[in-house]
Write an enzyme that holds these catalytic residues in place. Structure first.
Site, mmCIF file in Angstrom:
data_model
loop_
_atom_site.group_PDB
_atom_site.id
_atom_site.type_symbol
_atom_site.label_atom_id
_atom_site.label_comp_id
_atom_site.label_asym_id
_atom_site.label_seq_id
_atom_site.Cartn_x
_atom_site.Cartn_y
_atom_site.Cartn_z
ATOM 1 N N GLU A 297 14.527 -22.217 15.769
ATOM 2 C CA GLU A 297 14.381 -21.739 17.142
ATOM 3 C C GLU A 297 13.324 -22.517 17.906
ATOM 4 O O GLU A 297 13.517 -22.865 19.074
ATOM 5 C CB GLU A 297 14.042 -20.246 17.151
ATOM 6 C CG GLU A 297 15.220 -19.328 16.846
ATOM 7 C CD GLU A 297 15.566 -19.274 15.377
ATOM 8 O OE1 GLU A 297 16.644 -18.773 15.031
ATOM 9 O OE2 GLU A 297 14.755 -19.758 14.546
ATOM 10 N N HIS B 56 14.464 -7.671 12.072
ATOM 11 C CA HIS B 56 15.643 -8.060 12.843
ATOM 12 C C HIS B 56 15.994 -7.034 13.919
ATOM 13 O O HIS B 56 17.129 -6.975 14.375
ATOM 14 C CB HIS B 56 16.854 -8.240 11.924
ATOM 15 C CG HIS B 56 16.779 -9.441 11.037
ATOM 16 N ND1 HIS B 56 15.851 -9.549 10.030
ATOM 17 C CD2 HIS B 56 17.506 -10.593 11.009
ATOM 18 C CE1 HIS B 56 16.016 -10.709 9.408
ATOM 19 N NE2 HIS B 56 17.008 -11.354 9.990
#
Length: 328
Positions: A61, A130
Site C-alpha cells: 500500500e 481488518h
C-alpha cells in the site's frame, strides 16, 4: 427512469462511465484487473479497458498509493482500491502527509485529484486488524474529503463526483452493502452526479432526528419503522453521505424541526464523526433541543471476532430504538 442495481454494480458503472469520459482516469490496486477485484467491484473493466487503464499492483500500500499520488500531481486521475481501509496505516504518510498537504504546500499550483476507495467497516467477523472504520480520522485532516455512501444510487453519484474532484477524496464503502440492491438512475437519462457535501433525508419525520452515515443509515431506517409501528414515534432519518465537507445546514435544519436527536455512527465514540456533529448541534442549535443529544456508536474496544458479540458491539436497530426511548 431507474434500474435496480447492486451497490457494487453501481460503483462499477460509475468507474466505467468515468473511464470513458476522461482518458486520464485509471484504476490501480491489488487484484483489480485480471482477478476482477477482491469484491468484484471492478469485474470486467480490465477486459474492456486494458492494462494501461486497469493496473494490478504489488501488495504494498505504501508503494502503490505513493505512486498514485505522484501520478495525480502530474495530471492523472487515479482511483486506488484498498482491499481493506484497515491497511491505511502502512501508507499513513502518503495518505495524510502527502495527499492532504501538497496543494497547500505548493500554494495551489499542484492539485492531487486522487480517489482512495474500499471497505471500511466492521461486522464481517474478520478480527480487529481488518475492521477499522477511519472516516473520522481522515476527516480530521484539512485537504482531504471523505464520503460514506449507504445506497447504490449514492455510491454511484458520489463516486463520480469524487473522481472529478481536484482534491483527494476517500470513499468509505461497506462489504456488507456490496450485495444490496436499490434504484439507480439510468445513464440514458443523463449524467448522474451527487455533489460532495450534500446530506439527504432518507425518511421524513417530526418527533426525533436520527443522523447517520454509511450502513448505519439502514439501521436507522429500520429503527424508524419500529419506532413508528410500536411506539407511535415519527423519526426523521438524515443520511450525511459526505463527512468532509459536512452538510451543516441539513443537520441543523432537521434538529430545529424535531428538537430531539440521536446520532448513529459505526466509528468508535471517542473522537468519532458523531462527536463533531454533536458539537455542531450544541453550538448552533442548543436552544432548539428539548432533550440531551444521544449517540449510538461502536462500543469502545477492538473489533470483536465473535459474530454474535460483534453484532452487539456495532450500532444496530435495537440499540437505536433503546436510545430514542430514553429521550422521546
Amino acid at each position: 427512469m431507474s434500474r435496480e442495481l447492486q451497490y457494487r454494480h453501481a460503483i462499477r458503472e460509475a468507474l466505467d462511465e468515468e473511464l470513458a469520459r476522461d482518458e486520464n482516469v485509471v484504476i490501480m490496486g491489488e487484484e483489480v484487473a485480471q482477478y476482477n477485484g477482491a469484491y468484484k467491484v471492478t469485474e470486467g473493466l480490465w477486459q474492456k479497458w486494458g492494462d494501461k487503464r486497469i493496473v494490478d499492483t504489488p501488495i504494498s500500500e505504501a508503494g502503490f498509493i505513493g505512486m498514485g499520488i505522484g501520478a495525480s500531481m502530474l495530471g492523472v486521475r487515479p482511483v486506488m482500491e484498498l482491499m481493506f481501509w484497515s491497511f491505511h496505516s502502512v501508507a499513513f504518510d502518503q495518505l495524510v502527509n502527502n495527499a492532504a498537504c501538497v496543494r497547500y504546500m505548493s500554494g495551489g499550483l499542484i492539485n492531487v485529484p486522487i480517489v482512495m476507495r474500499g471497505p471500511a467497516n466492521g461486522g464481517t467477523n474478520v478480527g480487529a486488524t481488518h475492521s477499522h472504520i477511519p472516516e473520522g480520522l481522515f476527516a480530521a485532516f484539512p485537504g482531504l474529503k471523505v464520503c460514506a455512501p449507504a445506497t447504490p444510487a449514492d455510491a454511484k453519484g458520489l463516486m463520480k463526483a469524487a473522481i472529478r474532484d481536484n482534491d483527494p477524496v476517500y470513499v468509505m464503502e461497506n462489504t456488507l452493502l456490496y450485495g444490496n440492491v436499490g434504484p439507480v438512475p439510468d445513464p440514458a437519462d443523463g449524467d448522474f452526479v451527487i455533489p460532495l457535501g450534500k446530506a439527504d433525508i432518507k425518511r421524513e419525520g417530526s418527533d426525533i432526528s436520527l443522523i447517520a452515515h454509511g450502513r448505519s443509515v439502514l439501521h436507522a431506517l429500520e429503527a424508524a419503522e419500529t419506532l413508528q409501528s410500536e411506539h407511535n414515534i415519527s423519526a426523521e432519518v438524515l443520511d450525511l453521505r459526505s463527512i468532509r465537507p459536512l452538510d451543516q445546514d441539513a443537520i441543523l435544519e432537521t434538529v430545529r424541526k424535531t428538537n430531539r436527536v440521536v446520532l448513529v455512527d459505526e466509528s468508535k465514540g471517542f473522537g468519532g464523526v458523531s462527536a463533531m456533529v454533536s458539537h455542531l448541534i450544541q453550538e448552533h442549535a442548543f436552544d432548539y433541543l428539548d432533550a440531551p443529544i444521544k449517540r449510538v456508536t461502536t462500543l469502545d474496544a477492538p473489533a470483536i471476532y465473535s459474530k454474535f458479540v460483534e453484532n452487539d458491539q456495532l450500532p444496530n436497530p435495537k440499540r437505536i430504538v433503546d436510545q430514542v426511548l430514553t429521550i422521546a
